[in-house]
Design a protein around this motif. Structure first.
Motif, PDB file in Angstrom:
ATOM      1  N   ALA A 196      77.828  19.898  34.060  1.00 13.52           N
ATOM      2  CA  ALA A 196      77.626  18.868  33.617  1.00 13.52           C
ATOM      3  C   ALA A 196      76.742  17.921  33.617  1.00 13.52           C
ATOM      4  O   ALA A 196      75.926  17.278  32.906  1.00 13.52           O
ATOM      5  CB  ALA A 196      78.962  18.259  33.085  1.00 13.52           C
ATOM      6  N   VAL A 197      76.477  18.318  35.960  1.00 15.45           N
ATOM      7  CA  VAL A 197      75.044  17.392  35.927  1.00 15.45           C
ATOM      8  C   VAL A 197      73.692  17.645  35.819  1.00 15.45           C
ATOM      9  O   VAL A 197      73.109  17.167  36.321  1.00 15.45           O
ATOM     10  CB  VAL A 197      75.777  17.059  37.758  1.00 15.45           C
ATOM     11  CG1 VAL A 197      74.590  16.594  38.460  1.00 15.45           C
ATOM     12  CG2 VAL A 197      76.938  16.509  37.994  1.00 15.45           C
ATOM     13  N   GLY A 198      73.803  19.191  35.752  1.00 14.88           N
ATOM     14  CA  GLY A 198      72.547  19.916  34.931  1.00 14.88           C
ATOM     15  C   GLY A 198      71.994  19.360  33.768  1.00 14.88           C
ATOM     16  O   GLY A 198      71.664  18.996  33.391  1.00 14.88           O
TER      17      GLY A 198
ATOM     18  N   VAL B 263      69.029  15.687  30.804  1.00  8.54           N
ATOM     19  CA  VAL B 263      68.718  14.663  29.081  1.00  8.54           C
ATOM     20  C   VAL B 263      68.187  12.971  30.359  1.00  8.54           C
ATOM     21  O   VAL B 263      67.513  12.376  29.515  1.00  8.54           O
ATOM     22  CB  VAL B 263      70.447  14.376  29.324  1.00  8.54           C
ATOM     23  CG1 VAL B 263      70.174  13.578  28.065  1.00  8.54           C
ATOM     24  CG2 VAL B 263      70.814  15.611  28.427  1.00  8.54           C
ATOM     25  N   THR B 264      69.017  12.604  30.976  1.00  8.67           N
ATOM     26  CA  THR B 264      68.148  11.904  31.896  1.00  8.67           C
ATOM     27  C   THR B 264      66.816  11.931  31.892  1.00  8.67           C
ATOM     28  O   THR B 264      65.950  11.082  31.750  1.00  8.67           O
ATOM     29  CB  THR B 264      68.696  11.546  33.715  1.00  8.67           C
ATOM     30  OG1 THR B 264      69.832  10.827  33.639  1.00  8.67           O
ATOM     31  CG2 THR B 264      67.610  10.559  34.050  1.00  8.67           C
ATOM     32  N   VAL B 265      65.840  12.673  32.232  1.00  5.21           N
ATOM     33  CA  VAL B 265      64.296  12.902  33.375  1.00  5.21           C
ATOM     34  C   VAL B 265      63.566  13.442  31.591  1.00  5.21           C
ATOM     35  O   VAL B 265      62.540  12.088  31.024  1.00  5.21           O
ATOM     36  CB  VAL B 265      64.441  14.733  33.394  1.00  5.21           C
ATOM     37  CG1 VAL B 265      62.397  14.873  32.877  1.00  5.21           C
ATOM     38  CG2 VAL B 265      64.225  14.460  34.931  1.00  5.21           C
TER      39      VAL B 265
ATOM     40  N   GLY C 230      78.845  14.773  30.198  1.00  2.00           N
ATOM     41  CA  GLY C 230      77.301  15.261  31.165  1.00  2.00           C
ATOM     42  C   GLY C 230      75.967  14.428  30.571  1.00  2.00           C
ATOM     43  O   GLY C 230      75.362  13.616  31.126  1.00  2.00           O
ATOM     44  N   ALA C 231      75.897  14.741  29.077  1.00  2.00           N
ATOM     45  CA  ALA C 231      74.572  13.856  28.420  1.00  2.00           C
ATOM     46  C   ALA C 231      75.337  12.564  27.602  1.00  2.00           C
ATOM     47  O   ALA C 231      73.854  12.593  27.504  1.00  2.00           O
ATOM     48  CB  ALA C 231      74.761  15.366  27.049  1.00  2.00           C
TER      49      ALA C 231
ATOM     50  N   GLY D 161      68.401  17.866  40.911  1.00  2.00           N
ATOM     51  CA  GLY D 161      67.963  18.544  40.203  1.00  2.00           C
ATOM     52  C   GLY D 161      67.894  19.661  41.324  1.00  2.00           C
ATOM     53  O   GLY D 161      68.584  20.703  40.767  1.00  2.00           O
ATOM     54  N   LEU D 162      67.569  19.106  42.702  1.00  2.00           N
ATOM     55  CA  LEU D 162      67.994  20.761  43.558  1.00  2.00           C
ATOM     56  C   LEU D 162      69.092  20.446  43.767  1.00  2.00           C
ATOM     57  O   LEU D 162      69.520  21.607  43.807  1.00  2.00           O
ATOM     58  CB  LEU D 162      66.617  19.880  45.120  1.00  2.00           C
ATOM     59  CG  LEU D 162      64.738  19.943  45.026  1.00  2.00           C
ATOM     60  CD1 LEU D 162      64.317  19.757  45.858  1.00  2.00           C
ATOM     61  CD2 LEU D 162      64.767  21.586  44.459  1.00  2.00           C
ATOM     62  N   LEU D 163      69.546  19.667  43.939  1.00  2.00           N
ATOM     63  CA  LEU D 163      71.202  19.419  44.444  1.00  2.00           C
ATOM     64  C   LEU D 163      72.001  20.567  43.269  1.00  2.00           C
ATOM     65  O   LEU D 163      72.645  21.362  43.507  1.00  2.00           O
ATOM     66  CB  LEU D 163      72.133  18.350  44.430  1.00  2.00           C
ATOM     67  CG  LEU D 163      71.024  17.534  45.843  1.00  2.00           C
ATOM     68  CD1 LEU D 163      72.263  16.303  45.389  1.00  2.00           C
ATOM     69  CD2 LEU D 163      71.602  17.288  46.937  1.00  2.00           C
ATOM     70  N   VAL D 164      71.450  20.334  42.042  1.00  2.00           N
ATOM     71  CA  VAL D 164      72.059  20.875  40.911  1.00  2.00           C
ATOM     72  C   VAL D 164      71.696  22.235  40.794  1.00  2.00           C
ATOM     73  O   VAL D 164      72.787  23.356  40.782  1.00  2.00           O
ATOM     74  CB  VAL D 164      72.017  20.338  39.709  1.00  2.00           C
ATOM     75  CG1 VAL D 164      72.107  21.681  38.550  1.00  2.00           C
ATOM     76  CG2 VAL D 164      71.955  19.514  39.709  1.00  2.00           C
ATOM     77  N   VAL D 165      70.270  23.121  41.757  1.00  2.00           N
ATOM     78  CA  VAL D 165      70.216  24.417  41.742  1.00  2.00           C
ATOM     79  C   VAL D 165      70.883  25.177  42.792  1.00  2.00           C
ATOM     80  O   VAL D 165      71.457  26.063  42.505  1.00  2.00           O
ATOM     81  CB  VAL D 165      68.511  24.724  42.882  1.00  2.00           C
ATOM     82  CG1 VAL D 165      68.559  25.573  42.439  1.00  2.00           C
ATOM     83  CG2 VAL D 165      68.106  23.497  40.975  1.00  2.00           C
ATOM     84  N   ILE D 166      71.311  23.638  44.023  1.00  2.00           N
ATOM     85  CA  ILE D 166      71.917  24.728  45.249  1.00  2.00           C
ATOM     86  C   ILE D 166      73.971  24.776  44.781  1.00  2.00           C
ATOM     87  O   ILE D 166      73.865  25.971  44.731  1.00  2.00           O
ATOM     88  CB  ILE D 166      72.321  23.967  46.094  1.00  2.00           C
ATOM     89  CG1 ILE D 166      70.671  23.442  47.100  1.00  2.00           C
ATOM     90  CG2 ILE D 166      73.360  24.155  47.421  1.00  2.00           C
ATOM     91  CD1 ILE D 166      70.388  22.815  47.998  1.00  2.00           C
TER      92      ILE D 166
END
Length: 393
Positions: free
Chosen positions: A25-27, A32-34, A151-152, A183-188
């Motif tokens: 959801a955060v992803g 979508v924010t970007v 999230g969206a 985005g880095l936090l989402v990757v982790i």
């Protein structure tokens, strides 16, 4: 249609599974924010890189067009490839594109970065729709799916205001870098929380095409296109609209868009409670309200009080759009939800791109008020299209 093996039906779901849903959801929130981040930064980016506001609107058009093509194509292209790996790759691409945006020396370089953003947006959102089925038992799939889509929705109503506020307090480049950091936090999180997710049956182009033969799906897709393109034709230029029509200082744009986002969340909950009782009525009500707000803005919004009041109402109206059109699509194609969602995601992003494109043409060649009237006209057409569906859900 891609099908996934769900967990056995049970009353217990490991907390790691729910955290995985939250990570997805955060992803979706981040991508979508970007996509919509330039909306609140249009004036500052255009001034810094010496392009007109209409040209700066291409920052929304380019990723929207790319995402609209990526959403239906990528699920077909990746075949049986592990969805976890693909999701991680798409978020990494988004992070790199935002770093490129933050460092862009020219508008051309910035547009190239926005092209990469479009790939990430379309691919991630199309695949995220089916993740809930993999992470929780069938009993909990509706809640997990709602969280993923949330999230969206949150990005639509909060992402732009937050990015605008960061850009206003610091610099537009910092805003792009901040979303890249998210985005880095989402990757982790995705790396740690998602299990391996190979597809058991790849998506076929035939399945996507079959959705268009369903008249209720077609009505939902048309509604998505008209509402979203009408909204973004105007909202892409909300900063100059508020400054030139309502006479609001540029320093207040960020806080006002945050108020827009809060109103959108309220609208999301209001419409979410209405769609279960009368989905078609909810879509028609949203389209009529949105049309009235946009049409009245040049007339009633000529001062700070009128402009702010209409902006809040605008947020309330658009906040209900994502939940209503997505609910329409899911009810129209319950047996092909992933394919229908991918198609609707494609149209949603195409609408963002074309709305911003035609809004830019109107803003540069007619008047800034023209984008409001154009958006109002498309919203009116939505109510007509939905009203013609006899056996709607």
């Amino acid at each position: 249609m891609t099908t996934f093996a769900s967990l056995p039906v049970t009353d217990h779901v490991p907390i790691k599974r729910w955290l995985g849903v939250v990570a997805v959801a955060v992803g979706t929130f981040s991508v979508v924010t970007v996509e919509q981040l330039p909306v609140g930064l249009l004036t500052s980016v255009g001034g810094a890189l010496e392009v007109s506001e209409g040209t700066a609107g291409l920052m929304v058009t380019v990723p929207g067009l790319v995402a609209s093509a990526t959403a239906p194509i990528l699920p077909v292209a990746i075949g049986r490839l592990d969805r976890r790996i693909v999701l991680l790759g798409l978020i990494v691409l988004m992070v790199l594109a935002n770093l490129m945006s933050a460092l862009a020396p020219t508008f051309a370089v910035l547009l190239a970065a926005r092209f990469l953003v479009g790939i990430s947006i379309g691919g991630f959102w199309a695949l995220a729709a089916g993740i809930a089925v993999r992470l929780v038992p069938e009993k909990y799939v509706p809640q997990a799916t709602a969280l993923t889509f949330g999230g969206a929705t949150a990005a639509n109503v909060l992402g732009v205001p937050a990015g605008t506020l960061i850009g206003g307090l610091t610099d537009w480049r910092v805003a792009f870098a901040a979303v890249g950091g998210l985005g880095l936090l989402v990757v982790i999180a995705l790396f740690l929380l998602l299990p391996a997710m190979p597809a058991t049956q790849p998506v076929r182009l035939r399945t996507l095409a079959e959705q268009l033969r369903n008249p209720t799906v077609r009505a939902g897709i048309i509604s998505t296109f008209l509402l979203v393109s009408g909204h973004f034709a105007a909202f892409t230029f909300v900063s100059p609209i508020l400054q030139t029509i309502a006479g609001i200082d540029s320093g207040l744009i960020g806080p006002l868009l945050l108020a827009f986002g809060i109103a959108g969340i309220i609208g999301n909950f209001i419409v979410g409670s209405l769609v279960s009782r009368n989905l078609r009525g909810a879509v028609i009500a949203i389209s009529v309200l949105l049309a009235a707000i946009l049409a009245l803005f040049p007339v009633v919004g000529g001062n700070a009080i009128g402009g702010v009041s209409l902006l809040i109402l605008w947020g309330l109206a658009f906040g209900g759009v994502p939940v209503s059109v997505q609910t329409w699509i899911l009810r129209a194609a319950p047996q092909s939800a992933e394919a229908a969602t991918a198609l609707n995601t494609s149209v949603f992003n195409l609408a963002i791109a074309l709305g911003a494109l035609f809004g830019g043409i109107i803003a540069d060649n007619v008047a800034i008020a023209g984008v409001l009237w154009f958006g109002a006209a498309l919203a009116v057409l939505t109510s007509l299209a939905v009203a013609r569906v006899r056996n709607s859900n």
